[in-house]
Design an enzyme around this catalytic site. Sequence first.
Site, PDB file in Angstrom:
ATOM      1  N   GLY A 169       0.787  -1.232   0.000  1.00 48.54           N
ATOM      2  CA  GLY A 169       0.000   0.000   0.000  1.00 48.54           C
ATOM      3  C   GLY A 169       0.816   1.276   0.000  1.00 48.54           C
ATOM      4  CD  GLU A 179       1.005  -9.353   1.123  1.00 47.33           C
ATOM      5  OE1 GLU A 179       0.936 -10.554   1.371  1.00 47.33           O
ATOM      6  OE2 GLU A 179       0.005  -8.610   1.054  1.00 47.33           O
ATOM      7  N   PRO A 180       4.459  -4.827  -1.344  1.00 47.64           N
ATOM      8  CG  PRO A 180       6.552  -3.855  -1.647  1.00 47.64           C
ATOM      9  CD  PRO A 180       5.863  -4.974  -0.935  1.00 47.64           C
ATOM     10  N   GLY A 181       3.250  -3.331  -4.353  1.00 47.30           N
ATOM     11  CA  GLY A 181       3.123  -3.498  -5.797  1.00 47.30           C
ATOM     12  C   GLY A 181       3.350  -2.172  -6.496  1.00 47.30           C
ATOM     13  NE  ARG A 182      -0.846   2.475  -5.447  1.00 46.68           N
ATOM     14  CZ  ARG A 182      -2.037   2.474  -6.034  1.00 46.68           C
ATOM     15  NH1 ARG A 182      -2.234   3.184  -7.108  1.00 46.68           N
ATOM     16  NH2 ARG A 182      -3.035   1.778  -5.531  1.00 46.68           N
ATOM     17  NE  ARG A 214      -4.876   3.666 -10.038  1.00 41.77           N
ATOM     18  CZ  ARG A 214      -4.501   4.863  -9.618  1.00 41.77           C
ATOM     19  NH1 ARG A 214      -4.018   5.746 -10.472  1.00 41.77           N
ATOM     20  NH2 ARG A 214      -4.602   5.188  -8.356  1.00 41.77           N
ATOM     21  CE1 TYR A 261      -9.390   2.317  -8.162  1.00 36.65           C
ATOM     22  CE2 TYR A 261      -7.894   4.173  -8.398  1.00 36.65           C
ATOM     23  CZ  TYR A 261      -8.144   2.816  -8.456  1.00 36.65           C
ATOM     24  OH  TYR A 261      -7.137   1.969  -8.807  1.00 36.65           O
ATOM     25  CB  CYS A 273     -19.366   5.451 -26.088  1.00 37.36           C
ATOM     26  SG  CYS A 273     -18.839   5.309 -27.789  1.00 37.36           S
TER      27      CYS A 273
HETATM   28  C1  LIG Z   1      -3.293  -4.864  -3.485  1.00 36.56           C
HETATM   29  C2  LIG Z   1      -2.595  -5.586  -2.407  1.00 36.56           C
HETATM   30  C3  LIG Z   1      -1.249  -5.344  -2.176  1.00 36.56           C
HETATM   31  C4  LIG Z   1      -0.432  -4.332  -2.970  1.00 36.56           C
HETATM   32  O1  LIG Z   1      -0.891  -3.040  -2.819  1.00 36.56           O
HETATM   33  P1  LIG Z   1      -0.025  -1.810  -3.421  1.00 36.56           P
HETATM   34  O2  LIG Z   1      -0.853  -0.627  -3.128  1.00 36.56           O
HETATM   35  O3  LIG Z   1       0.120  -2.061  -4.875  1.00 36.56           O
HETATM   36  O4  LIG Z   1       1.274  -1.814  -2.718  1.00 36.56           O
HETATM   37  C5  LIG Z   1      -0.624  -6.077  -1.200  1.00 36.56           C
HETATM   38  N1  LIG Z   1      -1.293  -6.999  -0.453  1.00 36.56           N
HETATM   39  C6  LIG Z   1      -2.597  -7.240  -0.656  1.00 36.56           C
HETATM   40  C7  LIG Z   1      -3.277  -8.273   0.162  1.00 36.56           C
HETATM   41  C8  LIG Z   1      -3.297  -6.558  -1.625  1.00 36.56           C
HETATM   42  O5  LIG Z   1      -4.594  -6.807  -1.805  1.00 36.56           O
END
Ligand SMILES: *Cc1c(COP(=O)(O)O)cnc(C)c1O
Length: 477
Positions: A277, A319-322, A362, A366, A393
């Site tokens: 997050g 668990e970072p993604g973004r 996105r 939101y 459209c």
């Molecule tokens: C979406 C999610 C993440 C990654 O969130 P980011 O905002 O991309 O860092 C990590 N853990 C869980 C369980 C998620 O649902």
Amino acid sequence: MTFDSHAQTPNPLAPDWLRPPADANELAAGLWPSSASRTSAGELVLGGVRASDLAAEFGTPLYIIDEADARARAAELLAVFQAEFARIGTNAKVYYAGKAFLSTEVVRWMIAAGLNIDVCSGGELAVALAGGAEPSRLGFHGNNKSLAELDQATRVGIGTIVIDSEIEIGRVAEAAARNGRVQNVRLRVNSGVHAHTHEFLATSHEDQKFGIVLTDAPRLVGLIRAQAALNFVGLHCHIGSQIFGADGFAESAARLLDVHAALLADGPVPELNLGGGFGIAYTSADEPTPIRELAVALADIVATECTRLNIPVPVLAFEPGRVIIGPAGVSLYRVGTTKAVDVSGTTRLYVSVDGGMSDNVRPALYGADYAVRLADRTSDIAPELVRIAGKHCESGDIVVDADYLPGDVTPGDLLAVPATGAYCWALSNNYNYQGRAPVVAVLNGAARVLVRGETIADLLARDTGAALSAPTNGGIS
Ligand SMILES: *Cc1c(COP(=O)(O)O)cnc(C)c1O
């Protein structure tokens, strides 16, 4: 750099956070991938490749990933978290959240950087395995994993499964037993902390679909521990996305550690997973907390709480993604039309591009904000407020709600939107039968396709009646 006094007067239609730039060609620090620059002629260059060359070779809309930037972000984040948690006598594991953007090549980048990978569907699991990830380095989460997905995950020997409800305890145990494994599992809880950007809300219960109420954790962990096919690893929590500041994470960690300590009375609890997050900058108004600051704050709170509770410090997982893939991505679009719209005496310039909510949903989903710049030239013409609209459209089909571009922006111009590496391609769709755009990685002056774009033939391929009546696609590929 030109300084235009005209540019200093905000258009009254602009949102408060958006200031007119002194130079509407500037690539603001923190918004663009590390390799982004302009040639002396003003062309945007990414990974050593000119934007106009990328557009000519691969078409628009186009997703570009700066490979060196993505890999460096992954490696640096892991190094920073490991260093800060080593300081308090433990280790930190990092899972790349694959849902942000996953392809087999990204799997290889993340594994090479020392990260594990989180998946949340059989499809994401298949991509991670196809990318050569060892199953033991994968985590699987989600609030409704199918029996087939649980069977597939336990059969290949997935590292950990995050249990999201009481019902799943039996399901995961059965799947593991059937495949002759003792499965490592975490239990997802709601800490009652929910965070987004600057604010976080702390309650005792959360009204949401993920996880279980924290006070229920001891009973459910008892049920997990009673299953011979399950090995309890620890609690898991994810408090939201695009979060600035460490306070929400710290509050959540403190709440989890109270329960974590109680669980130690009946057995080992080696790890604590605080989720992802971490926020990024989408516009120059965004000031996300630097990763090192977050890591320091989190290590400090974990150390303080463990001392207070008189328990050993667990291994931490994140668990970072973004924050890893988002800033490494840039989207390219071609301008098709422009239209000056009078809004009660003030002009808003609508600039329509050849993509939209099919490649970046996105803003529509939101209200996400983005920035935009001319990509194949610069201009000294005074900046004007623009709204970049897509071609779909829906009146909510907006790519960039508000930014300033040189006032001579015109059909044929190439535009670049930064910070589109996460949750753009992943959320892309075929609305209006628009084919998904390709994803291209750039590195050291070379570009290669990670995921090819969809053709009209792709779009027709799943229509079972198409072959019967359509001898031609009209010449559109
Ligand atoms: C979406 C999610 C993440 C990654 O969130 P980011 O905002 O991309 O860092 C990590 N853990 C869980 C369980 C998620 O649902």
